[in-house]
Design an enzyme around this catalytic site. Structure first.
Site, PDB file in Angstrom:
ATOM      1  N   LYS A  12       0.854  -1.203   0.000  1.00  0.00           N
ATOM      2  CA  LYS A  12       0.000   0.000   0.000  1.00  0.00           C
ATOM      3  C   LYS A  12       0.892   1.256   0.000  1.00  0.00           C
ATOM      4  CE  LYS A  12      -3.487  -2.676   2.371  1.00  0.00           C
ATOM      5  NZ  LYS A  12      -4.771  -2.654   3.013  1.00  0.00           N
ATOM      6  N   HIS A  93      -8.462  -3.129  -6.262  1.00  0.00           N
ATOM      7  CA  HIS A  93      -8.419  -3.269  -4.796  1.00  0.00           C
ATOM      8  C   HIS A  93      -9.575  -2.475  -4.197  1.00  0.00           C
ATOM      9  CE1 HIS A  93      -7.099  -2.987  -0.649  1.00  0.00           C
ATOM     10  NE2 HIS A  93      -6.289  -4.003  -0.895  1.00  0.00           N
ATOM     11  N   GLU A 164     -11.085 -10.646  -1.490  1.00  0.00           N
ATOM     12  CA  GLU A 164     -10.753  -9.888  -0.282  1.00  0.00           C
ATOM     13  C   GLU A 164     -12.026  -9.277   0.306  1.00  0.00           C
ATOM     14  OE1 GLU A 164      -6.405  -8.583  -0.241  1.00  0.00           O
ATOM     15  OE2 GLU A 164      -7.477  -7.060  -1.347  1.00  0.00           O
ATOM     16  N   SER A 209      -6.424  -9.726   6.364  1.00  0.00           N
ATOM     17  CA  SER A 209      -5.915 -10.064   7.704  1.00  0.00           C
ATOM     18  C   SER A 209      -5.225 -11.425   7.771  1.00  0.00           C
ATOM     19  CB  SER A 209      -7.037  -9.974   8.748  1.00  0.00           C
ATOM     20  OG  SER A 209      -7.462  -8.629   8.886  1.00  0.00           O
TER      21      SER A 209
HETATM   22  C1  PEP Z   1      -5.004  -5.890   1.429  1.00  0.00           C
HETATM   23  O1  PEP Z   1      -5.188  -4.706   1.585  1.00  0.00           O
HETATM   24  O2  PEP Z   1      -4.910  -6.348   0.283  1.00  0.00           O
HETATM   25  C2  PEP Z   1      -4.927  -6.733   2.612  1.00  0.00           C
HETATM   26  C3  PEP Z   1      -5.198  -7.997   2.451  1.00  0.00           C
HETATM   27  O3  PEP Z   1      -4.596  -6.136   3.795  1.00  0.00           O
HETATM   28  P1  PEP Z   1      -4.413  -6.847   5.241  1.00  0.00           P
HETATM   29  O4  PEP Z   1      -3.644  -8.123   5.026  1.00  0.00           O
HETATM   30  O5  PEP Z   1      -3.647  -5.866   6.060  1.00  0.00           O
HETATM   31  O6  PEP Z   1      -5.778  -7.115   5.751  1.00  0.00           O
END
Ligand code: PEP
Length: 253
Positions: A12, A93, A164, A209
């Protein structure tokens, strides 16, 4: 599972040049696990430096413009990413969809532009908490896919999909293994319906996560071909544990 497990870190808007030391350490760790394909998506500013610092992992962008060049101040095209040494780009995303108002149509155009520039694509989809609670998660995700999957002869060959759930990103909350498996099966069905046999080989990553403590069970869920990892990809220690979990599962398979 289609192909090697694919473990991708999304940095990010994090990563100064000082963090290239973490990328080097991840690169060294990845070479100990040849049964896992590892990649990092740093901010644009580090793509080229990371490519030079970390020879054995994939390096990608986190977004791209639909045009190859032109008067688009502040944007970065897939062609420019490829020139900087990127192998792939993340598109769609949820942070781009929510914070930049990106539609399915735009995401599809970005995916097609990226593939035309020779980049692999990781296409993200996922439902909000309200959509999950209302029982519509699968419809939301398959509709997103229908609207944003790239078209074209080679589209499936250079594609991964990342499921996601928006409510799981950066929150420490994850869906049950059964829910992950059910969603990944629905995504697989959509991929096969769209691309035919080629859709069976598209890797479907889980993201949200993922950490050292939950990686093994999430990666073992039905149709999970890897993980897209945010927070836990920022240090070599945390990310290597996830790569190791993927390697251990691949060895058992
Ligand atoms: C992401 O933003 O693609 C992501 C999976 O973040 P996190 O692993 O921190 O939840």
């Amino acid at each position: 599972m289609a192909g090697l497990p694919y473990i991708v870190g999304n940095w990010k808007m994090n990563g100064t040049r000082a963090m290239l030391a973490e990328a080097r350490a991840i690169d060294r760790a990845a070479s100990r696990f040849p049964g896992v394909q590892v990649a990092l998506a740093p901010p644009f500013t580090l793509v080229n430096a990371m490519r030079e610092a970390a020879a054995d992992i994939g390096v990608g962008g986190q977004d791209c413009h639909v045009q190859a060049s032109g008067a688009f101040t502040g944007d970065v095209s897939a062609a420019l990413l490829a020139d900087a040494g990127a192998d792939f780009v993340i598109v769609g995303h949820s942070e781009r969809r929510a914070l930049h108002g990106e539609s399915n149509e735009l995401v599809r155009a970005k995916a097609e532009a990226a593939q035309a520039a020779g980049l692999g694509v990781i296409l993200c989809v996922g439902e909000t908490e309200a959509e999950r609670d209302s029982g519509n998660a699968e419809t939301v995700v398959t509709d997103q896919l229908a609207g944003s999957l790239p078209q074209g002869e080679e589209a499936a060959a250079k594609l991964s999909v990342a499921y996601e759930p928006v409510w799981a990103i950066g929150t420490g909350r994850v869906p049950s293994v059964a829910d992950v498996g059910a969603m990944h099966r629905a995504i697989r069905a959509k991929l096969v319906a769209t691309y035919g046999e080629a859709g069976a080989a598209v890797r479907i990553l889980y993201g949200g996560s993922v950490n050292a403590g939950n990686a093994s069970e999430l990666l073992a869920a039905d149709e999970v071909g890897g993980a897209l990892v945010g927070g836990a990809s920022l240090t070599a220690e945390a990310f290597t544990a996830i790569i190791g979990a993927a390697a251990a599962l691949a060895e058992q398979a």
